[in-house]
Design an enzyme around this catalytic site. Structure first.
Site, PDB file in Angstrom:
ATOM      1  N   CYS A   8       0.921  -1.250  -0.106  1.00 28.43           N
ATOM      2  CA  CYS A   8      -0.133  -0.074   0.041  1.00 28.43           C
ATOM      3  C   CYS A   8       0.824   1.283   0.059  1.00 28.43           C
ATOM      4  O   CYS A   8       1.982   1.010  -0.182  1.00 28.43           O
ATOM      5  CB  CYS A   8      -1.145   0.159   1.238  1.00 28.43           C
ATOM      6  SG  CYS A   8      -0.086   0.179   2.967  1.00 28.43           S
ATOM      7  N   ASN A  11       2.529   1.613   4.106  1.00 29.53           N
ATOM      8  CA  ASN A  11       2.610   0.420   4.983  1.00 29.53           C
ATOM      9  C   ASN A  11       2.321   0.403   6.495  1.00 29.53           C
ATOM     10  O   ASN A  11       3.111  -0.447   7.363  1.00 29.53           O
ATOM     11  CB  ASN A  11       4.171  -0.073   4.666  1.00 29.53           C
ATOM     12  CG  ASN A  11       4.497  -1.612   5.263  1.00 29.53           C
ATOM     13  OD1 ASN A  11       5.492  -1.751   5.571  1.00 29.53           O
ATOM     14  ND2 ASN A  11       3.667  -2.158   4.921  1.00 29.53           N
ATOM     15  N   CYS A  13      -1.356   0.723   7.160  1.00 27.15           N
ATOM     16  CA  CYS A  13      -2.789   0.493   7.457  1.00 27.15           C
ATOM     17  C   CYS A  13      -3.083  -0.655   6.617  1.00 27.15           C
ATOM     18  O   CYS A  13      -3.354  -2.078   6.992  1.00 27.15           O
ATOM     19  CB  CYS A  13      -3.831   1.591   6.884  1.00 27.15           C
ATOM     20  SG  CYS A  13      -3.593   3.109   7.934  1.00 27.15           S
ATOM     21  N   ARG A  14      -3.098  -0.692   5.396  1.00 30.97           N
ATOM     22  CA  ARG A  14      -3.794  -1.893   4.635  1.00 30.97           C
ATOM     23  C   ARG A  14      -2.915  -3.045   4.325  1.00 30.97           C
ATOM     24  O   ARG A  14      -3.230  -4.088   4.582  1.00 30.97           O
ATOM     25  CB  ARG A  14      -4.192  -1.182   3.187  1.00 30.97           C
ATOM     26  CG  ARG A  14      -5.359  -0.148   3.377  1.00 30.97           C
ATOM     27  CD  ARG A  14      -5.616   0.343   1.728  1.00 30.97           C
ATOM     28  NE  ARG A  14      -4.586   1.178   1.584  1.00 30.97           N
ATOM     29  CZ  ARG A  14      -4.387   1.959   0.480  1.00 30.97           C
ATOM     30  NH1 ARG A  14      -5.389   1.823  -0.543  1.00 30.97           N
ATOM     31  NH2 ARG A  14      -3.492   2.716   0.002  1.00 30.97           N
ATOM     32  N   ASP A 125      -8.179   3.293   1.459  1.00 28.76           N
ATOM     33  CA  ASP A 125      -7.243   3.479   2.372  1.00 28.76           C
ATOM     34  C   ASP A 125      -8.110   4.192   3.689  1.00 28.76           C
ATOM     35  O   ASP A 125      -8.363   5.293   3.811  1.00 28.76           O
ATOM     36  CB  ASP A 125      -6.107   4.604   1.825  1.00 28.76           C
ATOM     37  CG  ASP A 125      -5.187   4.717   2.958  1.00 28.76           C
ATOM     38  OD1 ASP A 125      -4.852   4.189   4.134  1.00 28.76           O
ATOM     39  OD2 ASP A 125      -3.943   5.148   2.530  1.00 28.76           O
TER      40      ASP A 125
END
Length: 160
Positions: A8, A11, A13-14, A125
């Site tokens: 993402c 690096n 959250c997702r 996001d």
């Protein structure tokens, strides 16, 4: 060993959420010796930081470990190390494809490519939307389908 890298923007959250969920699914199926996962971001703002509190909270809610996870930036060397580079959105795909160097042995795909019937083609996001539950649901389904795809493609036996 099949290696999967989730990507993402930052690096936090997702992609760490996907890494943690995918690892838990791989472990639950008894495939830890055959499939490995990691995550990275295309940006460098959060290098060395642990996952976002929203990501940590939702992973704890679902009893999924994120122990030891720290943000890192995608490197050209990753292309030779990973079989699958799974991006969360089109911008991530574009950023990944623009990184110079390294042989491109990896398959670069979007997470939601594994859930073709879902109307959303990208994982939003939650750093901006605040909706970590929605992200969890999409990533969880994507990880389940990715694992199924890998098992079928690589003829791995899942222990259910």
């Amino acid at each position: 060993m099949i290696k999967v890298l989730f990507v993402c923007l930052g690096n936090i959250c997702r992609s760490p959420m996907a890494e943690a969920i995918f690892r838990a699914k791989v472990e639950a199926k008894g495939l830890s010796g055959a499939i490995a996962a990691d995550s990275a971001g295309t940006g460098s703002w959060h290098i060395g930081k642990e996952p976002h509190e929203g990501t940590r909270r939702i992973l704890r809610k679902h009893s999924i470990s994120y122990e030891g996870m720290k943000a890192r930036k995608l490197e050209s060397a990753d292309f030779g190390k990973f079989d699958y580079i799974v991006c969360m959105d089109d911008s991530n795909v574009s950023n990944v494809r623009s990184i110079p160097g390294g042989e491109r042995h990896s398959q670069i795909v979007r997470m939601m490519d594994y859930v073709p019937e879902h109307p959303m083609r990208e994982v939003p996001d939650p750093y901006y939307t605040g909706n970590f539950e929605e992200t969890y649901e999409l990533v969880n389904e994507g990880c389940e389908r990715l694992l199924q795809h890998i098992c079928e493609r690589e003829s791995l036996q899942r222990e259910d």
